[in-house]
Design a protein around this motif. Structure first.
Motif, PDB file in Angstrom:
ATOM      1  N   GLU A   4       0.333  -1.243  -0.032  1.00  0.00           N
ATOM      2  CA  GLU A   4       0.167  -0.348  -0.146  1.00  0.00           C
ATOM      3  C   GLU A   4       0.425   1.057  -0.187  1.00  0.00           C
ATOM      4  N   GLU A  65     -12.947   1.672   2.826  1.00  0.00           N
ATOM      5  CA  GLU A  65     -14.349   1.382   1.941  1.00  0.00           C
ATOM      6  C   GLU A  65     -14.691   0.827   0.642  1.00  0.00           C
ATOM      7  N   ASP A  66     -14.165   2.661   0.593  1.00  0.00           N
ATOM      8  CA  ASP A  66     -15.362   3.037  -0.562  1.00  0.00           C
ATOM      9  C   ASP A  66     -14.738   2.390  -1.860  1.00  0.00           C
ATOM     10  N   ARG A  68     -10.992   0.823  -1.129  1.00  0.00           N
ATOM     11  CA  ARG A  68     -10.013  -0.882  -1.456  1.00  0.00           C
ATOM     12  C   ARG A  68     -10.190  -1.572  -2.181  1.00  0.00           C
ATOM     13  N   GLU A  69     -11.014  -1.988  -2.202  1.00  0.00           N
ATOM     14  CA  GLU A  69     -11.591  -2.814  -3.741  1.00  0.00           C
ATOM     15  C   GLU A  69     -10.920  -2.673  -5.216  1.00  0.00           C
ATOM     16  N   ASN A  70     -11.366  -1.440  -5.877  1.00  0.00           N
ATOM     17  CA  ASN A  70     -10.883  -0.804  -6.738  1.00  0.00           C
ATOM     18  C   ASN A  70      -9.409  -0.345  -6.688  1.00  0.00           C
ATOM     19  N   PRO A  73      -7.357  -5.084  -5.321  1.00  0.00           N
ATOM     20  CA  PRO A  73      -8.716  -5.850  -5.342  1.00  0.00           C
ATOM     21  C   PRO A  73      -8.343  -7.030  -5.353  1.00  0.00           C
ATOM     22  N   ASP A  74      -6.625  -7.771  -4.879  1.00  0.00           N
ATOM     23  CA  ASP A  74      -5.867  -8.521  -4.590  1.00  0.00           C
ATOM     24  C   ASP A  74      -6.286  -9.060  -3.094  1.00  0.00           C
ATOM     25  N   GLN A  75      -6.386  -7.887  -2.052  1.00  0.00           N
ATOM     26  CA  GLN A  75      -6.436  -8.148  -0.840  1.00  0.00           C
ATOM     27  C   GLN A  75      -7.070  -8.802  -0.473  1.00  0.00           C
ATOM     28  N   SER A  76      -7.288 -10.043   0.631  1.00  0.00           N
ATOM     29  CA  SER A  76      -8.103 -10.126   1.169  1.00  0.00           C
ATOM     30  C   SER A  76      -9.235  -9.626   2.642  1.00  0.00           C
ATOM     31  N   PHE A  77     -10.101  -9.036   2.033  1.00  0.00           N
ATOM     32  CA  PHE A  77     -10.905  -8.513   3.223  1.00  0.00           C
ATOM     33  C   PHE A  77     -11.482  -9.059   4.526  1.00  0.00           C
TER      34      PHE A  77
END
Length: 77
Positions: A4, A65-66, A68-70, A73-77
């Motif tokens: 990150e 969180e708005d 993070r996924e974009n 995308p490979d991180q596990s939540f």
């Protein structure tokens, strides 16, 4: 998290917000490289260095969180 660490930019328009991330950026006027992060004076074309997405989002006053996924995308939540 080391993955990150990098340069973040938040763009806000009437259609919403977008966050961008990179560890190396170039344009005709400047280059940002993570190995030289401590030598720059920020912001550079609205780019800032942060160690984590959470730090970036706290500085930009948005919810991590708005985005993070974009961004990661490979991180596990």
């Amino acid at each position: 998290m080391d993955q990150e660490k990098g340069f973040y930019k938040l763009t806000v328009t009437t259609k919403g917000s977008s966050m961008f991330f990179s560890t190396h950026l170039e344009n005709r006027h400047w280059t940002l490289d993570i190995s030289l992060k401590d030598t720059y004076t920020y912001p550079i074309d609205d780019w800032y260095y942060f160690d984590t997405l959470n730090e970036a989002c706290a500085s930009f006053e948005v919810n991590s969180e708005d985005f993070r996924e974009n961004i990661f995308p490979d991180q596990s939540f």
